[in-house]
Design an enzyme around this catalytic site. Structure first.
Site, PDB file in Angstrom:
ATOM      1  N   SER A  57      -9.684   1.379   3.240  1.00 48.53           N
ATOM      2  CA  SER A  57      -8.960   2.229   1.949  1.00 48.53           C
ATOM      3  C   SER A  57      -7.975   1.001   1.412  1.00 48.53           C
ATOM      4  O   SER A  57      -7.623   1.822   0.404  1.00 48.53           O
ATOM      5  CB  SER A  57      -9.052   3.245   3.036  1.00 48.53           C
TER       6      SER A  57
ATOM      7  N   SER B 123      -9.417  -0.942   7.518  1.00 50.91           N
ATOM      8  CA  SER B 123      -9.194  -1.052   6.277  1.00 50.91           C
ATOM      9  C   SER B 123      -8.157  -2.125   5.350  1.00 50.91           C
ATOM     10  O   SER B 123      -8.313  -1.722   4.005  1.00 50.91           O
ATOM     11  CB  SER B 123      -8.617   0.231   6.104  1.00 50.91           C
TER      12      SER B 123
ATOM     13  N   LYS C 136       0.779  -1.230   0.010  1.00 53.16           N
ATOM     14  CA  LYS C 136       0.127   0.257  -0.168  1.00 53.16           C
ATOM     15  C   LYS C 136       0.665   1.221   0.207  1.00 53.16           C
ATOM     16  O   LYS C 136       1.768   1.026   0.872  1.00 53.16           O
ATOM     17  CB  LYS C 136      -1.086  -0.161   1.448  1.00 53.16           C
TER      18      LYS C 136
END
Lengths: 447, 469, 101
Positions: free
Chosen positions: B159, B183, B84
């Site tokens: 996310s 997330s 990420k």
């Protein structure tokens, strides 16, 4: 109208730990090339996290104990938010409602007591230099200082005389150096002063804890002397305003050394709103009584205790005691010299006198050689061997009875005979020489 | 040449040891697939070919030199991972999917990144996400929304949107995400992969761009529970750079499992397909001899409110460092969502409101933690849906921040109380979108959650599936 | 608990060092108010005698020894690599006229 100044002090002290408060960067930033002692943590790079320095926490507790503070058994760090280019994270890790040390007290030489509201630990900011570069007015930022362990001490507004404030600040500097937690050097910025000041008229009963409804903060003062001058100038300014029936504005003011006046430092119109909250990246701190006791027992004798001992035990005048105790290295040198001197019939007063008035300690690295020198110096004033011998012979002739006693085995009379000899020499006899010569002459007479 | 991309660490290892392929062939295959399909899915912000080939060369040399022993020293040797884009990577652009950092190249690496590198994993790129990890759908990236590989009209969940999507599309074997309020779990759930939100304090956060520091966790994601467990072993444990990491021996148990069903997670607003799927999961566990009991977490209804005080407050603090002086662009480059959260957080911390909002929320957080610990006195784990609905369409909640925030309603409890939770895939909707569930356990019960997850997948003979592109 | 006024929005933006456009101001005004309305349910929870939770680790007294970690210190070209506003290894900003608050 008569006004009483109400003065509180805020002292910042940079600790002399090897590494910074929350990262392993070198903490000694003085006169280093800019931005060469930084890492992701003290530069506030994305993702970096703080890790607290144990020694800095202990040093702060030491300082708190030296000022008779209560040590909060449960303490924590908080984030204090404001935007300024020298503050890389947009917040400073500091302490808000649970500082390490609270409610201390210091007793001035006059016997007046000063409250210490709190002593807390935080991180220093970077340094700004304002300059013109290529025709542009800019501020330059160096983050070498960013993250260095910084202690803030806040006193109660208990000073009513600027000389008391200065005494307190000097003593604070001495204590910090005694503890070995900082050089507390004003020129290097490792000790920084701020004062807050207001004037109380007769309607305010200070003894009941009442205070004026405003205070002016004096910032950017970089010596004790300037603090004294700035406070005096500010007292002047405020009393003129008050006497004219005007209110004194609550604000921050700087001190102009050349004009000897204070000047307003307009801060942003928004009042302070630091939005403190507990620092989530650092678990809280908890101390046991044993831990605090252990730190307490490691504290050196405080300067006030030393001065007292020098006066009461060594019989020094207070001004000598103050001078010698103002520097722990010198005080330790002095005490060692006194100890060695006691074996050579050199008293504390003699040592103190030669240190304070002749600075002899600066010429001799170790107390041993100082004492040796003192012995030599004082010897010159002894009576000569011939004078001593004549005095002894005279005494022996005069004190027939004592000589007889000695012959009959009463050794104790020797002391009496030495005393009589010294009396003849007006005390100038080298005690060793007097004793040796007296005994050998006595023995030759009684044989 | 096309090759079958392995879907687990074991398959990868087997292929490499049996010389079916070399690491460099794997890299070729992943890069080819990314090049062909990611234009549309948009799961990567940065692909680092050079770094991947460099790693492949090293890994191939180790395997040919040491053979099987290489995998003892490097448990993730040859495994392709993508991070990420909130994980700081030295020398590789790291953006947090925000224009503020659009050209920021870090000079250090996150502990998690280093640990995966040191275990032999090869980083192939940086994954898209909601900017600063603010979001539940992946639509809030300033580098464009990520799409769900199972159906490009749907959101992949956020996310960590790219972390879920890249796994579902077979662009990498393993990925990392962060979970501040679902997330990791939400994109795992919406993309049909396994994701762990670990105990707060299990995995170092050092070098991970902070969102809300008291809630943020670093989460491993992969296609099987076994692989997530392997990643967890590599990632967890004390770090001299993160003062919040505990030293723990992770332990499971061998029999008589008891799972709680919290009624507050099965109430109004829960989609029927999600509910029915959960019922079938419970039936499987019952068949395996697991006991179920009803439990109650009454303060759950306040969890999102507590979260939307604490999180923006910490966001406003953590984003204060982005002033454009030392790196990155000015604060004007923040997107609307980041600005909104900074504003909200500044408000709840500001003078006169702190007690009413922040202090109050911290106290209700205590009540939630207490309820959770009472429940775990009675049960080993708690089962719950990850989100109220299956994946929703792109744009469906884009203009209503509050509705978007409520997507996280089942996620907040784990983050507020610091407990671990694993998201496990458990089938598909009639429209072919992934379904799943979460298992929460007491703090540091990761091993137990892995065991429960593996039991379920073993019983249904789970085979990871890859979205057809 | 109170709802928020448009003047509050401007004040908060200033505290947060954000410059908002007029349209952002009015958009945030509406959106933040609806979130605040939602979080106002916290008022109904009885939290008397409840200690706040600021973190969940249960850890205390986590320190490092006072040692210099030279490896983590950055080279000066790394420190200044994030911006081109550098002069003699200093970071450069427009001259700061206002004092620290």
């Amino acid at each position: 109208m008569r006004y009483t100044p109400v003065i509180g002090l805020e002292v910042h002290i940079e600790l002399s730990t090897k590494s910074k408060m929350f990262c392993g960067c070198l903490a000694d930033h003085f006169a280093k090339k800019p931005n060469t002692q930084t890492c992701p943590i003290c530069l506030g790079l994305p993702g970096a996290l703080p890790f607290p320095n144990k020694l800095a926490i202990e040093d702060t507790i030491k300082l708190g104990l030296a000022f008779n503070c209560n040590i909060n058994r449960f303490s924590k760090f908080d984030r204090k938010h404001y935007f300024y280019p020298d503050l890389p994270k947009g917040y400073q890790i500091s302490q808000y409602d649970l500082p390490l040390c609270v409610n201390g007290q210091y007793v001035l030489s006059s016997g007046k007591k000063v409250g210490i509201s709190r002593i807390h630990l935080e991180e220093d900011t970077g340094k700004l230099i304002h300059q013109i570069v290529n025709g542009k007015r800019v501020s330059l930022i160096d983050f070498n200082r960013s993250g260095v362990a910084l202690v803030e001490m806040v006193t109660a507004p208990d000073f009513h005389d600027v000389s008391d404030a200065v005494e307190f600040l000097k003593e604070t500097q001495t204590i910090v150096r005694y503890l070995g937690v900082s050089g507390a050097d004003m020129e290097k910025g490792s000790m920084r002063l701020e004062a807050n000041l207001s004037l109380a008229d007769e309607s305010i009963d200070l003894s009941k804890g009442e205070l004026p409804n405003y205070k002016v903060e004096l910032k950017n003062i970089n010596s004790f002397r300037f603090l004294e001058k700035a406070v005096k100038a500010e007292i002047e300014r405020q009393s003129t305003l008050l006497e004219a029936g005007e209110a004194v504005l609550q604000e921050t003011r700087g001190y102009d050394e050349t004009k000897n006046t204070t000047f307003s430092q307009r801060s942003k119109e928004d009042a302070k709103d630091y939005r403190y909250f507990p620092e989530p990246d650092i678990p809280p701190l908890r101390f046991t009584d044993e831990e605090i006791e252990k730190i307490k027992s490691s504290l050196p004798e405080m300067p006030s205790d030393k001065r007292k001992r020098y006066v009461e035990v060594f019989g020094l005048p207070m001004n000598y005691a103050t001078i010698l105790a103002s520097d722990i290295t010198r005080a330790e040198y002095f005490e060692r010299a006194v100890f060695i001197g006691s074996k050579h019939n050199v008293g504390p007063k003699t040592v103190a006198d030669l240190m304070v008035n002749k600075y002899l300690d600066s010429e001799y690295d170790d107390p041993e050689s100082l004492v040796k020198k003192i012995v030599e110096l004082t010897k010159k004033e002894y009576a000569s061997a011939k004078e001593v011998q004549e005095a002894i012979e005279e005494v022996i002739r005069e004190q027939e009875k004592a000589v007889n006693d000695y012959r009959n085995g009463k050794g104790a009379v020797v002391g009496f005979l030495i005393g009589m000899t010294q009396k003849k020499l007006k005390g100038r006899g080298d005690p060793k020489m007097v004793m040796n010569r007296l005994i050998s002459y006595l023995n030759s007479v009684v044989k | 040449m096309t090759m079958d991309i392995p879907s687990t660490i074991n398959e990868t290892r087997y292929g490499l040891l049996s010389k079916k392929y070399k690491v460099v062939d794997l890299i070729n295959a992943y890069l080819a697939k990314i090049a062909r399909y990611d234009g549309e899915i948009n799961s990567f912000i940065t692909v680092c070919e050079e770094n991947a080939y460099k790693g492949a060369k090293k890994a191939d040399a180790l395997i040919s030199e040491l053979g099987e022993k290489a995998f003892q020293d490097y448990p993730l040797l040859g495994c392709v991972v993508a991070h990420k884009d909130v994980f700081i990577t030295e020398g590789i652009r790291t953006t947090a999917a925000s224009k503020v950092l659009d050209s920021y190249v870090p000079c250090y690496s996150a502990t998690a990144v280093k640990r995966l590198d040191d275990a032999g994993a090869i980083c192939i790129g940086k994954l898209n996400c909601d900017a600063w990890a603010h979001g539940s759908s992946g639509e809030n990236s300033q580098f464009g929304a990520t799409k769900n590989p199972w159906n490009l009209e749907y959101v992949p969940g956020g996310s960590s949107s790219g972390s879920g999507a890249a796994l579902a599309a077979d662009f990498c074997l393993l990925s990392t995400g962060t979970d501040t309020c679902g997330s990791v779990r939400l994109p795992s759930n919406y993309c049909g992969v396994v994701g762990l939100k670990p105990t707060y304090g299990a995995i170092s956060r050092y070098g991970v761009i902070a969102m809300a520091s008291s809630l943020d966790t670093v989460g491993p994601m992969a296609k099987t529970v076994e692989d997530v467990e392997m990643m967890f072993k590599v990632l967890s444990g004390p770090d001299a750079k993160d003062a919040t990491i505990a030293s723990v021996k992770y332990q499971s148990k061998s029999s008589s499992f008891k799972i709680g069903i919290p009624k507050e997670f099965f109430g109004e607003g829960l989609d029927d397909e999600v509910r029915n799927n959960l019922d079938s999961v419970i039936q499987i566990y019952k068949k395996l001899g697991v006991d179920f009991v009803d439990v109650s977490l009454p303060s759950t209804k306040y969890a999102i409110s507590v979260y939307y005080v604490i999180q923006p407050a910490e966001v406003s603090s953590n984003l204060a460092r982005y002033d454009g002086i030392r790196y990155g662009n000015s604060r004007d480059a923040f997107g609307d969502e980041a600005k909104r959260r900074i504003m909200l957080g500044t408000y709840v911390l500001s003078s006169g409101y702190y007690d009413a909002y922040y202090l109050k929320a911290m106290k209700v957080r205590t009540l939630i933690r207490k309820e959770v610990s009472v429940v775990f006195e009675k049960v080993d784990a708690v089962i719950a849906p990850v989100a109220p609905t299956p994946p929703f369409k792109i744009g469906a909640k884009a203009n209503d921040p509050l509705q978007m925030y409520l997507t996280d309603i089942y996620a907040a409890t784990a983050n507020l109380s610091g407990i671990p939770s694993i998201a496990i895939p458990s089938g598909f909707t009639k429209n072919g979108l992934p379904l799943g569930f979460q298992l929460m356990g007491p703090r540091f019960s990761e091993s137990l959650l892995f065991d429960l997850g593996k039991k379920y997948h073993k019983e249904i003979s789970y085979k990871p599936s890859v979205a057809k592109l | 608990m109170a709802s928020i006024k448009i003047s509050d929005i401007r004040h908060i933006a200033k505290l947060a060092n954000l410059s908002l456009s007029k349209s952002q101001e009015s958009r945030f005004f509406t959106q933040i108010n609806s979130v605040i309305e939602h979080i106002n349910v916290l008022c109904e929870v009885d939290t008397s005698n409840v200690e706040p939770t600021s973190q969940t680790t249960g850890l205390e007294n986590i320190y490092r020894e006072d040692n210099v970690d030279a490896i983590s210190m950055l080279k000066s070209n790394q420190v200044t690599s994030g911006t081109d506003k550098i002069y003699n290894n200093f970071f450069v900003v427009d001259m700061i006229l206002s004092e620290k608050i």
